[in-house]
Design a protein around this motif. Structure first.
Motif, PDB file in Angstrom:
ATOM      1  N   GLN A 129       0.820  -1.210   0.000  1.00 20.73           N
ATOM      2  CA  GLN A 129       0.000   0.000   0.000  1.00 20.73           C
ATOM      3  C   GLN A 129       0.858   1.266   0.000  1.00 20.73           C
ATOM      4  O   GLN A 129       0.440   2.303   0.471  1.00 20.73           O
ATOM      5  CB  GLN A 129      -0.951   0.009   1.221  1.00 20.73           C
ATOM      6  N   ARG A 143      -1.032  -7.530  -1.291  1.00 15.81           N
ATOM      7  CA  ARG A 143      -1.956  -7.835  -2.372  1.00 15.81           C
ATOM      8  C   ARG A 143      -2.786  -9.078  -2.022  1.00 15.81           C
ATOM      9  O   ARG A 143      -2.341  -9.969  -1.299  1.00 15.81           O
ATOM     10  CB  ARG A 143      -1.199  -8.059  -3.680  1.00 15.81           C
ATOM     11  N   ASP A 181     -11.922  -4.550  -4.025  1.00 15.64           N
ATOM     12  CA  ASP A 181     -10.670  -5.019  -4.615  1.00 15.64           C
ATOM     13  C   ASP A 181     -10.342  -4.087  -5.772  1.00 15.64           C
ATOM     14  O   ASP A 181     -11.045  -4.051  -6.776  1.00 15.64           O
ATOM     15  CB  ASP A 181     -10.854  -6.460  -5.105  1.00 15.64           C
ATOM     16  N   GLY A 194      -6.172  -5.724  -7.297  1.00 17.92           N
ATOM     17  CA  GLY A 194      -5.548  -6.713  -6.438  1.00 17.92           C
ATOM     18  C   GLY A 194      -5.217  -6.238  -5.041  1.00 17.92           C
ATOM     19  O   GLY A 194      -4.623  -6.988  -4.259  1.00 17.92           O
ATOM     20  N   CYS A 195      -5.582  -5.015  -4.695  1.00 17.78           N
ATOM     21  CA  CYS A 195      -5.330  -4.472  -3.355  1.00 17.78           C
ATOM     22  C   CYS A 195      -6.641  -4.069  -2.697  1.00 17.78           C
ATOM     23  O   CYS A 195      -7.607  -3.706  -3.372  1.00 17.78           O
ATOM     24  CB  CYS A 195      -4.408  -3.255  -3.431  1.00 17.78           C
TER      25      CYS A 195
END
Length: 412
Positions: free
Chosen positions: A8, A222, A242, A245-246
């Motif tokens: 992040q 992720r 989502d 992917g995060c």
């Protein structure tokens, strides 16, 4: 020294040794989150490092014995859980322990000596102060109240007497202060697992539960995998989603908090991560719904995983989610009348006897009478046992949506 984690876009300080006593305690607490049977082991380590003989840990609501509920309680002495003391305390002392309402009104995070919670007169006459606390080695201990999720309950952490000559030293107090948020986190997640009747299961088994969302994040933060409940929440994109992917949230301030918690949970290799919790708002619901997110780091040597990529397990809990049980199927499975099955499902959805009586247009005594008939048929004596039986039938149908969905209260 600061090191970028890749999770992040966050940066954390990396200056601790893996052998640091505090990190050893955190690693033990995180492992205990996934295996409640290891709590005495964590308590023993805390006692050895902090210089204490034992502890008591519980999650409570209310401000007195009259309106309070103990959701769970753990009393340990030198690495041994003492269920005999737990039973004895609640049977013989809980209702008349003068300390309880004072602990329940303490300022969050404030450490208070046990002796300060009794008046001089009570120290001469109190059964709890002169009997059970002496037997447990906690009369000269410390008490603190930690904030629960959204202020609905509180974590109470009680230390046994110091084993050091001369009483409590300043370094012991500092260690206890540092441990407060981590103990709070452990208690909240343990309660969530207990409410879902999922204690003692592996994390891979938890992926199969429909009771709450489970998300596995890798070392970069992720998403690796998620169970069906979590996928539903992410696909809806209402509050938690989502994004490439995060994990992301809709509210900017909540996104900042999520990034901060992930940075703490995903430090560089060799540094122990920290667990944390937050609430995420689903703005489209009316009134807005809030999901509870619990982040728990996974150690490199955690036995349930064969990969070093896994970094964090995220539990997504909807406090307002009702039990997904059809009263018709409950009646058939448990041999109950329609009224009895409606009562059982309502209790499993967290409705109180008062709420049920008001909705049915009858008295609380009538509801309690029917409840006794259910207990008799099932050969049980506690509401928690009935709730667990009802929830074990989850998935056969949908529960009524006409009542609040808070969990049934119980003590473990």
């Amino acid at each position: 020294m600061y090191v970028h984690t890749g999770g992040q876009g966050s940066t954390v300080r990396a200056n601790k040794s893996p052998s640091d006593p505090f990190d050893r305690i955190l690693a033990s607490l995180h492992a205990t989150t996934f295996d409640a049977a290891r709590w005495p082991e964590a308590d023993r380590l805390i006692g050895e490092i902090s210089g204490t003989s034992g502890s008591g840990l519980g999650l409570f609501s209310g401000t007195s014995q009259a309106d309070g509920t103990a959701y769970f309680i753990r009393i340990c002495l030198r690495g041994q859980r003492r269920k005999d003391w737990e039973r004895r305390y609640f049977k013989d002392y809980w209702t008349r322990d003068e300390r309880i309402p004072r602990v329940a009104r303490q300022v969050y995070g404030r450490i208070v000596p046990t002796g300060d919670l009794y008046t001089d007169a009570e120290k001469r006459t109190s059964a709890a102060y002169n009997e059970v606390l002496v037997e447990m080695g906690m009369r000269n201990g410390l008490n603190m109240r930690l904030k629960g999720m959204k202020g609905r309950n509180a974590v109470i952490w009680i230390f046994g007497d110091s084993v050091e000559r001369g009483g409590w030293r300043s370094d012991q107090i500092r260690l206890i202060e540092r441990l407060q948020p981590h103990i709070r986190q452990f208690a909240l997640v343990s309660h969530a697992l207990s409410e879902a009747d999922m204690t003692g299961t592996t994390m891979m088994e938890l992926l199969a539960t429909p009771r709450f969302g489970v998300i596995h994040l890798d070392r970069r933060g992720r998403i690796m995998r998620a169970n069906d409940r979590a996928l539903e929440i992410l696909r809806a994109g209402d509050g938690l989603m989502d994004r490439d992917g995060c994990l992301r949230t809709r509210m900017p301030d909540e996104q900042a908090e999520l990034s901060y918690l992930l940075a703490r949970a995903l430090p560089p290799w060799g540094v122990q991560g920290s667990a944390g919790s937050m609430a995420v708002t689903s703005p489209s619901s009316s009134p807005p719904k809030r999901l509870a997110l619990h982040f728990t780091p996974v150690g490199d040597d955690y036995p349930h995983f064969r990969t070093r990529r896994l970094g964090v397990v995220v539990f997504v809990v909807d406090p307002a989610s009702p039990a997904l049980v059809d009263p018709v199927h409950v009646a058939a499975a448990l041999d109950l009348t329609p009224m009895e099955s409606e009562l059982a499902v309502a209790l499993a959805a967290g409705r109180t006897v008062k709420d049920i009586a008001r909705g049915a247009g009858c008295t609380k005594e009538t509801v309690r009478w029917h409840l006794k008939q259910v207990y008799r048929k099932q050969g049980i004596s506690r509401q928690v046992d009935l709730v667990r039986r009802v929830l074990s039938l989850e998935g056969f149908g949908a529960a009524p949506r006409n009542g609040p969905g808070t969990r049934a209260r119980h003590a473990d």
